[in-house]
Motif scaffolding. Sequence first.
Motif, PDB file in Angstrom:
ATOM      1  N   THR A   1      -6.105   0.740  -3.262  1.00 25.54           N
ATOM      2  CA  THR A   1      -5.023   1.702  -3.430  1.00 25.54           C
ATOM      3  C   THR A   1      -3.978   1.557  -2.334  1.00 25.54           C
ATOM      4  OG1 THR A   1      -6.650   3.199  -4.399  1.00 25.54           O
ATOM      5  CG2 THR A   1      -4.537   4.141  -3.830  1.00 25.54           C
ATOM      6  N   ALA A   2      -4.399   1.165  -1.146  1.00 23.79           N
ATOM      7  CA  ALA A   2      -3.465   1.005  -0.029  1.00 23.79           C
ATOM      8  C   ALA A   2      -2.438  -0.085  -0.306  1.00 23.79           C
ATOM      9  CB  ALA A   2      -4.229   0.694   1.256  1.00 23.79           C
ATOM     10  N   LYS A   3      -2.755  -0.996  -1.200  1.00 28.46           N
ATOM     11  CA  LYS A   3      -1.841  -2.091  -1.527  1.00 28.46           C
ATOM     12  C   LYS A   3      -0.737  -1.649  -2.480  1.00 28.46           C
ATOM     13  CE  LYS A   3      -5.641  -5.362  -1.141  1.00 28.46           C
ATOM     14  NZ  LYS A   3      -6.534  -6.242  -1.892  1.00 28.46           N
ATOM     15  N   LEU A   4      -0.903  -0.474  -3.069  1.00 32.40           N
ATOM     16  CA  LEU A   4       0.044  -0.001  -4.071  1.00 32.40           C
ATOM     17  C   LEU A   4       0.964   1.063  -3.495  1.00 32.40           C
ATOM     18  CD1 LEU A   4      -2.493   0.484  -6.992  1.00 32.40           C
ATOM     19  CD2 LEU A   4      -1.015  -1.488  -6.601  1.00 32.40           C
ATOM     20  N   SER A   5       2.161   1.079  -3.994  1.00 30.59           N
ATOM     21  CA  SER A   5       3.115   2.120  -3.631  1.00 30.59           C
ATOM     22  C   SER A   5       3.362   2.973  -4.862  1.00 30.59           C
ATOM     23  CB  SER A   5       4.426   1.488  -3.163  1.00 30.59           C
ATOM     24  OG  SER A   5       5.467   2.435  -3.193  1.00 30.59           O
ATOM     25  N   GLY A   6       3.047   4.246  -4.754  1.00 30.94           N
ATOM     26  CA  GLY A   6       3.280   5.148  -5.880  1.00 30.94           C
ATOM     27  C   GLY A   6       4.736   5.156  -6.312  1.00 30.94           C
ATOM     28  N   ASN A   7       5.637   5.146  -5.339  1.00 27.83           N
ATOM     29  CA  ASN A   7       7.068   5.140  -5.662  1.00 27.83           C
ATOM     30  C   ASN A   7       7.467   3.857  -6.379  1.00 27.83           C
ATOM     31  OD1 ASN A   7       7.388   7.645  -4.471  1.00 27.83           O
ATOM     32  ND2 ASN A   7       7.974   6.799  -2.497  1.00 27.83           N
TER      33      ASN A   7
ATOM     34  N   SER B   1       1.313   4.403  -0.096  1.00 28.23           N
ATOM     35  CA  SER B   1       0.858   3.245   0.678  1.00 28.23           C
ATOM     36  C   SER B   1       0.644   3.622   2.143  1.00 28.23           C
ATOM     37  CB  SER B   1       1.841   2.079   0.552  1.00 28.23           C
ATOM     38  OG  SER B   1       3.126   2.464   0.959  1.00 28.23           O
ATOM     39  N   LYS B   2       1.453   4.542   2.671  1.00 32.69           N
ATOM     40  CA  LYS B   2       1.258   5.006   4.053  1.00 32.69           C
ATOM     41  C   LYS B   2      -0.038   5.803   4.157  1.00 32.69           C
ATOM     42  CE  LYS B   2       2.926   8.084   7.623  1.00 32.69           C
ATOM     43  NZ  LYS B   2       3.762   9.219   7.948  1.00 32.69           N
ATOM     44  N   ILE B   3      -0.241   6.706   3.223  1.00 33.23           N
ATOM     45  CA  ILE B   3      -1.434   7.551   3.261  1.00 33.23           C
ATOM     46  C   ILE B   3      -2.697   6.713   3.132  1.00 33.23           C
ATOM     47  CG2 ILE B   3      -2.716   9.325   1.989  1.00 33.23           C
ATOM     48  CD1 ILE B   3       0.017  10.617   1.390  1.00 33.23           C
TER      49      ILE B   3
END
Length: 173
Positions: free
Chosen positions: A61-67, A157-159
Amino acid sequence: NEGTRRGGASGFTLDSLTKMVNTKGTDKKTSVLDYVVKSLYDKDEEYILLVLEDLNLVEETAKLSGNEIIKEFASIRAALDSLQQVYEFNQNKTSDAVFNSPTAKKMIDAFSTRLEHYLSTFQGQMNECEKNKTILSRKIDDIIKYFGEDSKSCDTSKIFGTLQEFLRAVAFS
């Protein structure tokens, strides 16, 4: 300090997770996180560390950006809408003199048939994606608010990057 005169705080910030890793004790070696993990083992409460297993998707999930996912979805939606316009344009132009030759008419009909099939197939899938995008947007907002971050400047991605860093530190401790 929830419930005290100075109260109001009932959680922690995302940044405090990394501070647990980076803040060292007087020996300059042991971090606050090391101390917490050791304390859990000393009290036979190491089962709490099983949270690592519950959070096994954090790395992906850290590799993905929700935006970015939402922007990409909007781009796909715009492309599908453009194809719909092309289809409608072709449907209206079949009566033009330019398209009256048998070969041109045959090509346009074949193109329109394929495009119509494509549009009908993917329109249903896009509607399902719309529902999922709405759910994703709500969950992104919820997690950003949960960690007390500003939704305008924070992305998933920050979270999840911070959580990933923290989980690696817990595993190392």
